[in-house]
Design a protein around this motif. Sequence first.
Motif, PDB file in Angstrom:
ATOM      1  N   THR A 159       2.097  -7.145  -8.460  1.00  0.00           N
ATOM      2  CA  THR A 159       1.479  -8.435  -8.137  1.00  0.00           C
ATOM      3  C   THR A 159       2.461  -9.442  -7.542  1.00  0.00           C
ATOM      4  O   THR A 159       2.045 -10.512  -7.100  1.00  0.00           O
ATOM      5  N   SER A 160       3.745  -9.138  -7.531  1.00  0.00           N
ATOM      6  CA  SER A 160       4.742 -10.072  -7.004  1.00  0.00           C
ATOM      7  C   SER A 160       4.735 -10.105  -5.477  1.00  0.00           C
ATOM      8  O   SER A 160       4.519  -9.077  -4.833  1.00  0.00           O
ATOM      9  N   LYS A 161       4.994 -11.287  -4.942  1.00  0.00           N
ATOM     10  CA  LYS A 161       5.144 -11.453  -3.486  1.00  0.00           C
ATOM     11  C   LYS A 161       6.531 -12.034  -3.236  1.00  0.00           C
ATOM     12  O   LYS A 161       6.824 -13.160  -3.636  1.00  0.00           O
ATOM     13  N   VAL A 162       7.388 -11.257  -2.596  1.00  0.00           N
ATOM     14  CA  VAL A 162       8.760 -11.683  -2.326  1.00  0.00           C
ATOM     15  C   VAL A 162       8.759 -12.734  -1.221  1.00  0.00           C
ATOM     16  O   VAL A 162       8.086 -12.577  -0.201  1.00  0.00           O
TER      17      VAL A 162
ATOM     18  N   ILE B  80      18.294  -1.430   1.300  1.00  0.00           N
ATOM     19  CA  ILE B  80      18.476  -1.696  -0.122  1.00  0.00           C
ATOM     20  C   ILE B  80      17.089  -1.870  -0.718  1.00  0.00           C
ATOM     21  O   ILE B  80      16.263  -2.624  -0.191  1.00  0.00           O
ATOM     22  N   VAL B  81      16.815  -1.155  -1.799  1.00  0.00           N
ATOM     23  CA  VAL B  81      15.493  -1.096  -2.425  1.00  0.00           C
ATOM     24  C   VAL B  81      15.466  -1.972  -3.685  1.00  0.00           C
ATOM     25  O   VAL B  81      16.466  -2.074  -4.399  1.00  0.00           O
ATOM     26  N   PHE B  82      14.296  -2.560  -3.953  1.00  0.00           N
ATOM     27  CA  PHE B  82      14.065  -3.372  -5.151  1.00  0.00           C
ATOM     28  C   PHE B  82      12.748  -2.919  -5.772  1.00  0.00           C
ATOM     29  O   PHE B  82      11.774  -2.682  -5.048  1.00  0.00           O
ATOM     30  N   GLU B  83      12.715  -2.802  -7.092  1.00  0.00           N
ATOM     31  CA  GLU B  83      11.476  -2.476  -7.790  1.00  0.00           C
ATOM     32  C   GLU B  83      10.961  -3.748  -8.448  1.00  0.00           C
ATOM     33  O   GLU B  83      11.683  -4.380  -9.221  1.00  0.00           O
ATOM     34  N   ILE B  84       9.720  -4.113  -8.106  1.00  0.00           N
ATOM     35  CA  ILE B  84       9.142  -5.363  -8.598  1.00  0.00           C
ATOM     36  C   ILE B  84       7.719  -5.105  -9.080  1.00  0.00           C
ATOM     37  O   ILE B  84       7.126  -4.078  -8.742  1.00  0.00           O
TER      38      ILE B  84
ATOM     39  N   GLU C  62       7.890  12.797  -3.128  1.00  0.00           N
ATOM     40  CA  GLU C  62       7.139  12.644  -4.396  1.00  0.00           C
ATOM     41  C   GLU C  62       8.034  12.321  -5.590  1.00  0.00           C
ATOM     42  O   GLU C  62       7.562  11.845  -6.615  1.00  0.00           O
ATOM     43  N   PHE C  63       9.341  12.555  -5.468  1.00  0.00           N
ATOM     44  CA  PHE C  63      10.262  12.262  -6.567  1.00  0.00           C
ATOM     45  C   PHE C  63      10.802  10.831  -6.515  1.00  0.00           C
ATOM     46  O   PHE C  63      11.278  10.316  -7.507  1.00  0.00           O
ATOM     47  N   ASN C  64      10.756  10.222  -5.357  1.00  0.00           N
ATOM     48  CA  ASN C  64      11.229   8.850  -5.171  1.00  0.00           C
ATOM     49  C   ASN C  64      10.025   7.924  -5.082  1.00  0.00           C
ATOM     50  O   ASN C  64       9.499   7.651  -3.995  1.00  0.00           O
ATOM     51  N   GLN C  65       9.572   7.474  -6.245  1.00  0.00           N
ATOM     52  CA  GLN C  65       8.400   6.613  -6.338  1.00  0.00           C
ATOM     53  C   GLN C  65       8.651   5.530  -7.388  1.00  0.00           C
ATOM     54  O   GLN C  65       9.386   5.751  -8.352  1.00  0.00           O
ATOM     55  N   PRO C  66       8.034   4.351  -7.229  1.00  0.00           N
ATOM     56  CA  PRO C  66       8.185   3.300  -8.237  1.00  0.00           C
ATOM     57  C   PRO C  66       7.492   3.686  -9.549  1.00  0.00           C
ATOM     58  O   PRO C  66       6.610   4.540  -9.563  1.00  0.00           O
ATOM     59  N   GLN C  67       7.910   3.029 -10.618  1.00  0.00           N
ATOM     60  CA  GLN C  67       7.297   3.238 -11.922  1.00  0.00           C
ATOM     61  C   GLN C  67       5.869   2.682 -11.927  1.00  0.00           C
ATOM     62  O   GLN C  67       5.516   1.864 -11.081  1.00  0.00           O
ATOM     63  N   SER C  68       5.078   3.093 -12.899  1.00  0.00           N
ATOM     64  CA  SER C  68       3.699   2.626 -13.031  1.00  0.00           C
ATOM     65  C   SER C  68       3.650   1.096 -13.124  1.00  0.00           C
ATOM     66  O   SER C  68       4.437   0.488 -13.850  1.00  0.00           O
ATOM     67  N   GLY C  69       2.755   0.484 -12.353  1.00  0.00           N
ATOM     68  CA  GLY C  69       2.613  -0.967 -12.353  1.00  0.00           C
ATOM     69  C   GLY C  69       3.622  -1.690 -11.484  1.00  0.00           C
ATOM     70  O   GLY C  69       3.651  -2.914 -11.424  1.00  0.00           O
ATOM     71  N   LYS C  70       4.459  -0.924 -10.794  1.00  0.00           N
ATOM     72  CA  LYS C  70       5.512  -1.504  -9.947  1.00  0.00           C
ATOM     73  C   LYS C  70       5.316  -1.055  -8.498  1.00  0.00           C
ATOM     74  O   LYS C  70       4.565  -0.134  -8.208  1.00  0.00           O
ATOM     75  N   LYS C  71       6.024  -1.721  -7.611  1.00  0.00           N
ATOM     76  CA  LYS C  71       6.094  -1.306  -6.216  1.00  0.00           C
ATOM     77  C   LYS C  71       7.528  -1.484  -5.755  1.00  0.00           C
ATOM     78  O   LYS C  71       8.323  -2.182  -6.384  1.00  0.00           O
TER      79      LYS C  71
END
Length: 189
Positions: free
Chosen positions: A165-168, A158-162, A86-95
Amino acid sequence: MASTMLATSLLLTTTACSSGDEVTTKPNTPAKSERPTADAKTTSPEPSKEADAKVGDSITLRGANDGEQLDVTVKKFLDPAKGADEFNQPQSGKKWVAVQLQLVNTGSRAYSDSPANGAKVADTDGQRFDSWFGEIAAGPAMASDLNLPAGEKALGWIVFEIPKTSKVVTVQYGMNSGFAEQTGQWKVS
């Protein structure tokens, strides 16, 4: 006027050739025998199908220093990547999205780096994103202070926050925290 144009032309030619930066999308292929066998029939060669590297493919990259070389494989790609807790989560509006890389030191010397610094992803709009700190449920992160002896390998996420709505569409990796002249690129969708 002619001498000014010649000087400008030389300057542009020198500038264009001096960087040496290269993005490679060609995956490694198994070595083929160069000598035909005695019973080999003479046929015209098949057209080369050079496909872009994708998940599961390796690309050999050279580092900035003599003797530095890695075979880099994108083992897996997750979209979205679930946080470890629960502490490792993306910011609001991100994934979060994540790439699992395997680095095999095929050079002649130890390779030291923080691999996440040399990783990027790009979405369908051309936006590029740097790595992000986060632990995911899929497994352990790539070492942040990697010191990889010749002949050994390292594996990690390796993690990325995007934006949600983005599609990598591509993952890129460059040695020496992205400052080496070569960058590998893999299609992930």
